[in-house]
Design a protein around this motif. Structure first.
Motif, PDB file in Angstrom:
ATOM      1  N   PHE A  74      55.834 -24.214  38.582  1.00  0.00           N
ATOM      2  CA  PHE A  74      55.175 -23.022  39.104  1.00  0.00           C
ATOM      3  C   PHE A  74      54.639 -23.408  40.468  1.00  0.00           C
ATOM      4  CE2 PHE A  74      52.740 -25.137  35.770  1.00  0.00           C
ATOM      5  CZ  PHE A  74      51.604 -25.559  36.437  1.00  0.00           C
ATOM      6  N   GLY A  75      53.791 -22.567  41.055  1.00  0.00           N
ATOM      7  CA  GLY A  75      53.283 -22.875  42.388  1.00  0.00           C
ATOM      8  C   GLY A  75      51.816 -22.573  42.493  1.00  0.00           C
ATOM      9  N   ASP A  86      56.199 -17.759  41.695  1.00  0.00           N
ATOM     10  CA  ASP A  86      56.853 -17.516  40.408  1.00  0.00           C
ATOM     11  C   ASP A  86      58.334 -17.208  40.605  1.00  0.00           C
ATOM     12  OD1 ASP A  86      54.509 -17.872  38.983  1.00  0.00           O
ATOM     13  OD2 ASP A  86      54.114 -15.734  38.716  1.00  0.00           O
ATOM     14  N   ASP A  87      58.645 -16.391  41.604  1.00  0.00           N
ATOM     15  CA  ASP A  87      60.044 -16.056  41.878  1.00  0.00           C
ATOM     16  C   ASP A  87      60.827 -17.290  42.317  1.00  0.00           C
ATOM     17  OD1 ASP A  87      59.614 -13.413  41.227  1.00  0.00           O
ATOM     18  OD2 ASP A  87      59.333 -12.756  43.304  1.00  0.00           O
ATOM     19  N   ILE A  88      60.177 -18.151  43.093  1.00  0.00           N
ATOM     20  CA  ILE A  88      60.837 -19.396  43.507  1.00  0.00           C
ATOM     21  C   ILE A  88      61.144 -20.260  42.285  1.00  0.00           C
ATOM     22  CG2 ILE A  88      60.487 -21.564  44.764  1.00  0.00           C
ATOM     23  CD1 ILE A  88      58.909 -19.947  46.843  1.00  0.00           C
ATOM     24  N   ALA A  89      60.203 -20.333  41.356  1.00  0.00           N
ATOM     25  CA  ALA A  89      60.413 -21.125  40.150  1.00  0.00           C
ATOM     26  C   ALA A  89      61.570 -20.571  39.321  1.00  0.00           C
ATOM     27  CB  ALA A  89      59.136 -21.174  39.322  1.00  0.00           C
ATOM     28  N   LEU A  90      61.643 -19.257  39.200  1.00  0.00           N
ATOM     29  CA  LEU A  90      62.746 -18.655  38.454  1.00  0.00           C
ATOM     30  C   LEU A  90      64.092 -18.965  39.103  1.00  0.00           C
ATOM     31  CD1 LEU A  90      61.287 -15.160  37.505  1.00  0.00           C
ATOM     32  CD2 LEU A  90      61.930 -16.986  35.919  1.00  0.00           C
ATOM     33  N   GLN A  91      64.153 -18.862  40.419  1.00  0.00           N
ATOM     34  CA  GLN A  91      65.402 -19.154  41.105  1.00  0.00           C
ATOM     35  C   GLN A  91      65.760 -20.635  40.967  1.00  0.00           C
ATOM     36  OE1 GLN A  91      67.610 -16.897  42.520  1.00  0.00           O
ATOM     37  NE2 GLN A  91      68.872 -18.757  42.418  1.00  0.00           N
ATOM     38  N   PRO A  97      69.331 -25.361  35.776  1.00  0.00           N
ATOM     39  CA  PRO A  97      68.867 -24.971  34.441  1.00  0.00           C
ATOM     40  C   PRO A  97      68.594 -26.139  33.507  1.00  0.00           C
ATOM     41  CG  PRO A  97      71.225 -24.562  34.687  1.00  0.00           C
ATOM     42  CD  PRO A  97      70.702 -24.896  36.054  1.00  0.00           C
ATOM     43  N   ASP A  98      69.189 -27.283  33.745  1.00  0.00           N
ATOM     44  CA  ASP A  98      68.956 -28.436  32.882  1.00  0.00           C
ATOM     45  C   ASP A  98      67.752 -29.261  33.318  1.00  0.00           C
ATOM     46  OD1 ASP A  98      71.187 -27.787  31.350  1.00  0.00           O
ATOM     47  OD2 ASP A  98      72.524 -28.950  32.638  1.00  0.00           O
ATOM     48  N   ARG A  99      67.157 -28.897  34.442  1.00  0.00           N
ATOM     49  CA  ARG A  99      66.082 -29.714  35.008  1.00  0.00           C
ATOM     50  C   ARG A  99      64.754 -28.979  35.104  1.00  0.00           C
ATOM     51  NH1 ARG A  99      66.833 -34.271  38.437  1.00  0.00           N
ATOM     52  NH2 ARG A  99      65.231 -35.761  37.829  1.00  0.00           N
ATOM     53  N   ILE A 100      64.795 -27.674  35.307  1.00  0.00           N
ATOM     54  CA  ILE A 100      63.576 -26.931  35.624  1.00  0.00           C
ATOM     55  C   ILE A 100      63.291 -25.863  34.573  1.00  0.00           C
ATOM     56  CG2 ILE A 100      62.551 -25.309  37.272  1.00  0.00           C
ATOM     57  CD1 ILE A 100      63.860 -26.960  39.484  1.00  0.00           C
ATOM     58  N   VAL A 101      62.035 -25.827  34.137  1.00  0.00           N
ATOM     59  CA  VAL A 101      61.548 -24.837  33.181  1.00  0.00           C
ATOM     60  C   VAL A 101      60.492 -24.001  33.895  1.00  0.00           C
ATOM     61  CG1 VAL A 101      60.441 -24.454  30.948  1.00  0.00           C
ATOM     62  CG2 VAL A 101      61.933 -26.451  31.290  1.00  0.00           C
ATOM     63  N   PRO A 102      60.762 -22.724  34.169  1.00  0.00           N
ATOM     64  CA  PRO A 102      59.813 -21.907  34.935  1.00  0.00           C
ATOM     65  C   PRO A 102      58.701 -21.330  34.068  1.00  0.00           C
ATOM     66  CG  PRO A 102      61.768 -20.629  34.459  1.00  0.00           C
ATOM     67  CD  PRO A 102      62.008 -21.998  33.868  1.00  0.00           C
ATOM     68  N   PHE A 103      57.470 -21.373  34.589  1.00  0.00           N
ATOM     69  CA  PHE A 103      56.323 -20.722  33.968  1.00  0.00           C
ATOM     70  C   PHE A 103      55.807 -19.632  34.912  1.00  0.00           C
ATOM     71  CE2 PHE A 103      54.169 -23.435  30.455  1.00  0.00           C
ATOM     72  CZ  PHE A 103      55.389 -23.658  29.832  1.00  0.00           C
ATOM     73  N   VAL A 104      54.968 -18.742  34.383  1.00  0.00           N
ATOM     74  CA  VAL A 104      54.412 -17.616  35.128  1.00  0.00           C
ATOM     75  C   VAL A 104      52.952 -17.902  35.464  1.00  0.00           C
ATOM     76  CG1 VAL A 104      53.998 -15.138  35.148  1.00  0.00           C
ATOM     77  CG2 VAL A 104      55.844 -16.070  33.748  1.00  0.00           C
ATOM     78  N   ALA A 105      52.612 -17.958  36.752  1.00  0.00           N
ATOM     79  CA  ALA A 105      51.241 -18.279  37.145  1.00  0.00           C
ATOM     80  C   ALA A 105      50.545 -17.157  37.896  1.00  0.00           C
ATOM     81  CB  ALA A 105      51.230 -19.545  38.008  1.00  0.00           C
ATOM     82  N   GLY A 106      51.279 -16.145  38.334  1.00  0.00           N
ATOM     83  CA  GLY A 106      50.676 -15.086  39.143  1.00  0.00           C
ATOM     84  C   GLY A 106      50.258 -13.891  38.315  1.00  0.00           C
ATOM     85  N   VAL A 107      49.346 -14.098  37.388  1.00  0.00           N
ATOM     86  CA  VAL A 107      48.953 -13.058  36.437  1.00  0.00           C
ATOM     87  C   VAL A 107      47.590 -12.498  36.817  1.00  0.00           C
ATOM     88  CG1 VAL A 107      48.576 -12.483  34.018  1.00  0.00           C
ATOM     89  CG2 VAL A 107      50.226 -14.276  34.633  1.00  0.00           C
TER      90      VAL A 107
END
Length: 303
Positions: A74-75, A86-91, A97-107
């Protein structure tokens, strides 16, 4: 130790500011960890802010060197700028996909639209929520973010916990001071999986033992770099070993992108910690516990 003094210089346990640099190691990373019995174990870094400025691209060689298997990315946190990261993490997760797991921080925890945003991010591929500033009294890095909580049930936080339970996805919380009522919240939301972000920072082994003893759904994000390298730390890695051995299924490891101690030092500390443990326990905290959390995560949920 007075919290007002202890937390005055604490950025390492807080969300990184958008302009915060990736800090180089203060000293050249020693190679002692490479000779340890568990040096070959790859681990998951469960707390990493390198979505800021897409810094994860520059960090990958370091991940390779220290055998970082996956990264929870996340950022910024608890502010509008966090939705961009968050969008950067998703991209990044789509690209790796085998290295990065995105979380949501802008809530935005003060609007029901914040819950809609989380649902949208889950649908897009986010695998958890965090880092969320659920309570912050002393962290200078979180002093002015608009979406932080005053307590762990502020705003829409209870509804957020329920949403995470519905989707079976963990929520990673920043809590300072560390005696912030997590035990009570975890009991009130028994179906929610909580990750206590950098839980060892300014928290004694006894404090963490109480949290673990009184709950069943709290995991400790262990920022080994803080304990090993931050001059404010009053404990050593050895001090936490009995607790980790007593609760091997409840610990995860993280770098917090090395903030305050140096990125390399953060990973050196994790590697040293793993080498201090027996093989089975080291594998659990390195990756098995996190893999189990992700295996339980549902890909869809009823509206």
């Amino acid at each position: 130790m007075a919290y007002s003094r202890a937390f005055a210089g604490l950025a390492c346990i807080a969300a990184l500011l958008a302009t915060a640099p990736v800090l180089a190691a203060d000293t050249e990373a020693p190679a002692d960890w490479e000779r340890g019995a568990n040096a070959d174990i790859a681990f998951v870094d469960v707390h990493n802010h390198d979505a800021i400025g897409a810094r994860y691209l520059a960090a990958m060689p370091l991940w390779d060197r220290f055998r970082v298997r996956k990264v929870v990315l996340f950022g910024n946190v608890s502010e509008p700028a966090a939705q961009d990261t968050d969008d950067i993490a998703l991209q990044a997760a789509r690209d790796f996909p085998d290295r990065i797991v995105p979380f949501v921080a802008g809530v935005n925890i003060y609007s029901r639209k914040g819950l809609d945003y989380v649902r949208k991010q889950f649908a897009a591929g986010a695998q958890g929520v965090g880092e969320i500033a659920a309570r912050s009294e002393y962290s200078p890095a979180l002093a002015h973010v608009p979406w932080k909580g005053k307590h762990l049930t502020d705003g829409q936080l209870p509804q957020l916990y329920e949403l995470c339970a519905q989707y079976k996805r963990p929520v990673l919380l920043h809590i300072d001071p560390p005696t912030g009522g997590l035990e009570d919240v975890a009991k009130d939301f028994p179906r929610t999986t909580f990750i206590f972000g950098h839980g060892n920072a300014y928290a004694s082994p006894d404090t963490l033992e109480r949290v673990l003893r009184e709950t069943r759904n709290v995991y400790i994000d262990f920022f080994a770099g803080f304990t090993a390298f931050n001059p404010d730390s009053t404990y050593s890695l050895d001090d936490y070993l009995p607790l980790i051995r007593a609760y091997p299924e409840r610990f995860l490891v993280s770098s917090d992108s090395g903030y305050g101690v140096g990125y390399e030092n953060a990973y050196v500390a994790i590697r040293r910690l793993l080498n201090l443990l027996d093989r089975e326990t080291a594998e659990k905290i390195a990756y098995r516990n996190f893999d189990a959390l992700m295996a339980r995560a549902g890909s869809t949920a009823k509206k």
